[in-house]
Design a protein around this motif. Structure first.
Motif, PDB file in Angstrom:
ATOM      1  N   ARG A  94      32.855  58.481  33.912  1.00  0.00           N
ATOM      2  CA  ARG A  94      31.766  58.193  34.855  1.00  0.00           C
ATOM      3  C   ARG A  94      31.347  59.480  35.568  1.00  0.00           C
ATOM      4  O   ARG A  94      31.621  59.679  36.744  1.00  0.00           O
ATOM      5  CB  ARG A  94      32.231  57.138  35.864  1.00  0.00           C
ATOM      6  CG  ARG A  94      32.579  55.811  35.220  1.00  0.00           C
ATOM      7  CD  ARG A  94      33.388  54.897  36.151  1.00  0.00           C
ATOM      8  NE  ARG A  94      32.715  54.601  37.396  1.00  0.00           N
ATOM      9  CZ  ARG A  94      33.226  53.835  38.365  1.00  0.00           C
ATOM     10  NH1 ARG A  94      34.438  53.301  38.210  1.00  0.00           N
ATOM     11  NH2 ARG A  94      32.552  53.616  39.484  1.00  0.00           N
ATOM     12  N   THR A  97      29.711  59.522  39.106  1.00  0.00           N
ATOM     13  CA  THR A  97      30.459  59.007  40.243  1.00  0.00           C
ATOM     14  C   THR A  97      31.356  60.099  40.809  1.00  0.00           C
ATOM     15  O   THR A  97      31.932  60.886  40.067  1.00  0.00           O
ATOM     16  CB  THR A  97      31.324  57.798  39.814  1.00  0.00           C
ATOM     17  OG1 THR A  97      30.464  56.749  39.354  1.00  0.00           O
ATOM     18  CG2 THR A  97      32.181  57.281  40.967  1.00  0.00           C
ATOM     19  N   GLY A 224      38.764  49.307  34.369  1.00  0.00           N
ATOM     20  CA  GLY A 224      38.701  50.728  34.660  1.00  0.00           C
ATOM     21  C   GLY A 224      40.049  51.365  34.930  1.00  0.00           C
ATOM     22  O   GLY A 224      40.121  52.576  35.160  1.00  0.00           O
TER      23      GLY A 224
END
Length: 252
Positions: A94, A97, A224
């Motif tokens: 990600r 992020t 995740g």
């Protein structure tokens, strides 16, 4: 619903006023590990001014989240990141992020930095500090989209349970830093601890279950969270991993 009351650390002194959830370990880095840590530390480690102890946080310090690449986008804070397996994998997957890993043990931080550098991860910063102090003052209010607490020390003996990280005061601090709708994710393979945290969250102001839950209140396994050797060992020993996911209710 009333807003949670947050208790920040008191004035700096030579001793902490409450027990911490960790004990200091003295394992040293090898010469090679130390060289790599010295190279990577300026890139990943946040310079935190101290108060009472070597892992304390000066109350006036505020972490500049805009300085964490990419400078905007969601913020995820992992408390007790250990060797960094979960946070490095997530940061790599990600890149938009911003991730902040809070850990007290230098060998774990060094391993995390080494793994991040090898994976080409830049959207991650490391904070070596006592987590409640980070949540109480170093992170701005309503600045974090997710807080992760995966497999914290369960402190199994009855006389040690007061040292468990997650208690009512900790949840108030998490509620402080989460944005409205932000999520606290918790996992443990020690059932009494998981049940204690579940019951605390059910009773806490500022939180509601996030997503689907079982009749007993457990969340599905968080996709995740990378499957680590630690989790495999627990499963092999017959322990069941319990997940919890709770969202911050809107302020006001």
């Amino acid at each position: 619903m009333p807003e949670p009351v947050v208790t920040a650390p008191g004035p700096a002194s030579s001793h902490r006023s409450v027990p911490v959830s960790f004990v200091r370990r003295s394992r040293r880095l090898s010469d090679g590990q130390q060289r790599l840590w010295d190279e990577q530390r300026p890139r990943y480690l946040v310079d935190v001014p101290r108060a009472a102890a070597s892992t304390s946080v000066a109350p006036a310090f505020v972490l500049d989240l805009a300085a964490v690449p990419p400078g905007d986008g969601p913020v995820v804070v992992e408390i007790g990141s250990g060797q960094g397996d979960a946070v490095v994998t997530a940061a790599s997957a990600r890149p938009g992020t911003r991730f902040v890993a809070v850990e007290v043990y230098e060998p774990g931080l060094a391993h995390t930095a080494r793994s991040a550098a090898a994976a080409g991860v830049d959207n991650l910063r490391l904070v070596q500090a006592n987590a409640p102090e980070v949540l109480a003052s170093a992170l701005p209010e309503a600045s974090v989209d997710e807080v992760w607490v995966f497999f914290p020390d369960p402190w199994r003996k009855a006389r040690h349970t007061k040292r468990r990280l997650v208690d009512e005061a900790f949840l108030r601090l998490v509620a402080r830093v989460l944005v409205d709708g932000g999520v606290l994710r918790f996992a443990s393979d020690w059932e009494p601890y998981a049940e204690q945290v579940r019951d605390l969250l059910v009773a806490a102001d500022g939180f509601v279950p996030h997503g689907e839950t079982t009749p007993d209140g457990w969340a599905p396994r968080f996709e995740g969270r990378v499957l680590t050797g630690f989790e495999r060992k627990g499963t092999a020993a017959g322990r069941v991993v319990h997940d919890l996911a709770y969202a911050r209710t809107p302020r006001g």
